[in-house]
Design a protein around this motif. Structure first.
Motif, PDB file in Angstrom:
ATOM      1  N   UNK A  64       0.825  -1.196  -0.119  1.00  0.00           N
ATOM      2  CA  UNK A  64      -0.032   0.169  -0.049  1.00  0.00           C
ATOM      3  C   UNK A  64       0.859   1.378  -0.112  1.00  0.00           C
ATOM      4  N   UNK A  65       0.601   2.231  -0.918  1.00  0.00           N
ATOM      5  CA  UNK A  65       1.584   3.269  -1.184  1.00  0.00           C
ATOM      6  C   UNK A  65       0.605   4.635  -0.380  1.00  0.00           C
ATOM      7  N   UNK A  66       1.233   5.270   0.346  1.00  0.00           N
ATOM      8  CA  UNK A  66       0.624   6.442   0.513  1.00  0.00           C
ATOM      9  C   UNK A  66       1.424   7.690   0.671  1.00  0.00           C
ATOM     10  N   UNK A  67       0.974   9.191   0.554  1.00  0.00           N
ATOM     11  CA  UNK A  67       1.754  10.249   0.502  1.00  0.00           C
ATOM     12  C   UNK A  67       1.741  10.617   2.340  1.00  0.00           C
ATOM     13  N   UNK A  68       3.016  10.612   2.680  1.00  0.00           N
ATOM     14  CA  UNK A  68       3.062  10.982   4.225  1.00  0.00           C
ATOM     15  C   UNK A  68       4.317  11.571   4.346  1.00  0.00           C
ATOM     16  N   UNK A  69       4.442  13.038   4.250  1.00  0.00           N
ATOM     17  CA  UNK A  69       5.482  13.815   4.806  1.00  0.00           C
ATOM     18  C   UNK A  69       5.535  13.615   6.353  1.00  0.00           C
ATOM     19  N   UNK A  70       6.465  13.310   6.885  1.00  0.00           N
ATOM     20  CA  UNK A  70       6.465  12.829   8.376  1.00  0.00           C
ATOM     21  C   UNK A  70       6.164  13.948   9.324  1.00  0.00           C
ATOM     22  N   UNK A  71       6.368  15.143   8.818  1.00  0.00           N
ATOM     23  CA  UNK A  71       6.062  16.444   9.484  1.00  0.00           C
ATOM     24  C   UNK A  71       4.608  16.998   9.672  1.00  0.00           C
ATOM     25  N   UNK A  72       3.747  16.047   8.825  1.00  0.00           N
ATOM     26  CA  UNK A  72       2.297  16.439   8.726  1.00  0.00           C
ATOM     27  C   UNK A  72       1.590  15.454   9.666  1.00  0.00           C
TER      28      UNK A  72
END
Ligand code: NAP
Length: 255
Positions: A64-72
């Protein structure tokens, strides 16, 4: 190691790897996936996520691929929620994201840059685990990605190195706090020619001098880091917690 010789230590397990659409994070994800894990990969850019998912699926990996900027904060929460929605549990978290926005000496570094280094390299790892912890299985495993520069922060990346030193302490502290259900370990890579390190490794003089100073006389590969991470994340390391494996070709690693 040849891909055909890789085992299946993560059959039935669910693994999240942050910052995993290229470089070391991608290799870790690929290794866990080839060993049977259901994977959740992520990074800041949708296009990178899509490309990485395609490469992993082409190898038969469930991903499963997701967008995740770790600061968000919202994207971190979505990462955990969607993992649990799809797979029902979390067995492995590899916290791999980092930033190195400055080459300044520590006392010349802007306050906003100090904040960013602390936030991305240390704080978001903690916040992600806060969200993940209710879903971690008995026998689960966390791996932080630190750096050889944790041990002797180099002048051009001094504050980055200090944040990586903090991960060594975080590993020890969380290993105690999260025991006995969850193990917490860390990998400290040497120099690996990725985009992140290109300002060092694209320079022939610097690259050659690093290789010369390294007893094994070469740079590391993303696969070297993936192998150590997979070991620590696997049940083969079930009596190991609070430890850091330095994967740096023999470079000095004493605090
Ligand atoms: P890399 O090849 O540049 O890959 C970085 C990955 O992280 C990309 O997938 C990128 O995708 C994603 N990313 C960057 N910032 C992010 C953020 N804020 N949130 C989520 N994803 C983010 O880097 P790397 O060399 O593999 O580095 C990985 C880790 O290894 C880092 O923790 C680094 O400190 C550590 N390390 C590297 C070396 C080395 O020599 N390479 C040595 C020691 C330690 P997007 O652009 O799509 O976000």
């Amino acid at each position: 190691m040849e891909k055909s010789k890789i085992g299946r230590r993560f059959e039935g397990k669910v693994a999240i790897v942050t910052a995993s659409t290229q470089g070391i994070g991608f290799s870790i994800a690929e290794r866990l996936g080839l060993e049977g894990a259901s994977l959740v990969i992520s990074s800041r850019r949708q296009r990178n996520v899509d490309e990485a998912v395609k490469k992993l699926e082409a190898q038969g990996i469930d991903v499963l691929g997701l967008v995740c900027h770790v600061s968000n904060a919202q994207q971190r929460k979505d990462l955990i929620e969607q993992t649990v929605q799809k797979y029902g549990k979390i067995d492995v978290v590899v916290s791999n994201a980092a930033a190195n926005p400055s080459v300044d000496a520590i006392l010349d570094t802007e306050e906003s840059t100090l904040d960013k280094l602390w936030e991305i390299n240390v704080k978001t790892s903690i916040l992600l685990l806060k969200d993940a912890s209710p879903h971690l299985t008995k026998g689960s495993s966390i791996v932080f990605i630190s750096s050889i520069s944790a041990y002797q922060p180099p002048p051009a990346m001094a504050m980055y190195g200090v944040t990586k030193t903090a991960l060594l302490g975080l590993t020890k502290a969380l290993a105690t706090e999260m025991a006995p259900h969850t193990r917490v370990n860390c990998v400290a890579p040497g120099t690996v020619p990725t985009r992140f390190a290109s300002f060092i490794t694209d320079n022939d003089t610097i690259r050659n001098s690093i290789m010369e100073k390294t007893p094994l006389k070469r740079l590391g590969t993303p696969e070297d880091m993936a192998a150590a991470t997979a070991f620590l994340a696997s049940d083969e390391a079930s009596y190991i917690t609070g430890e850091t494996i330095v994967v740096a070709g023999g470079m000095t690693s004493r605090l």
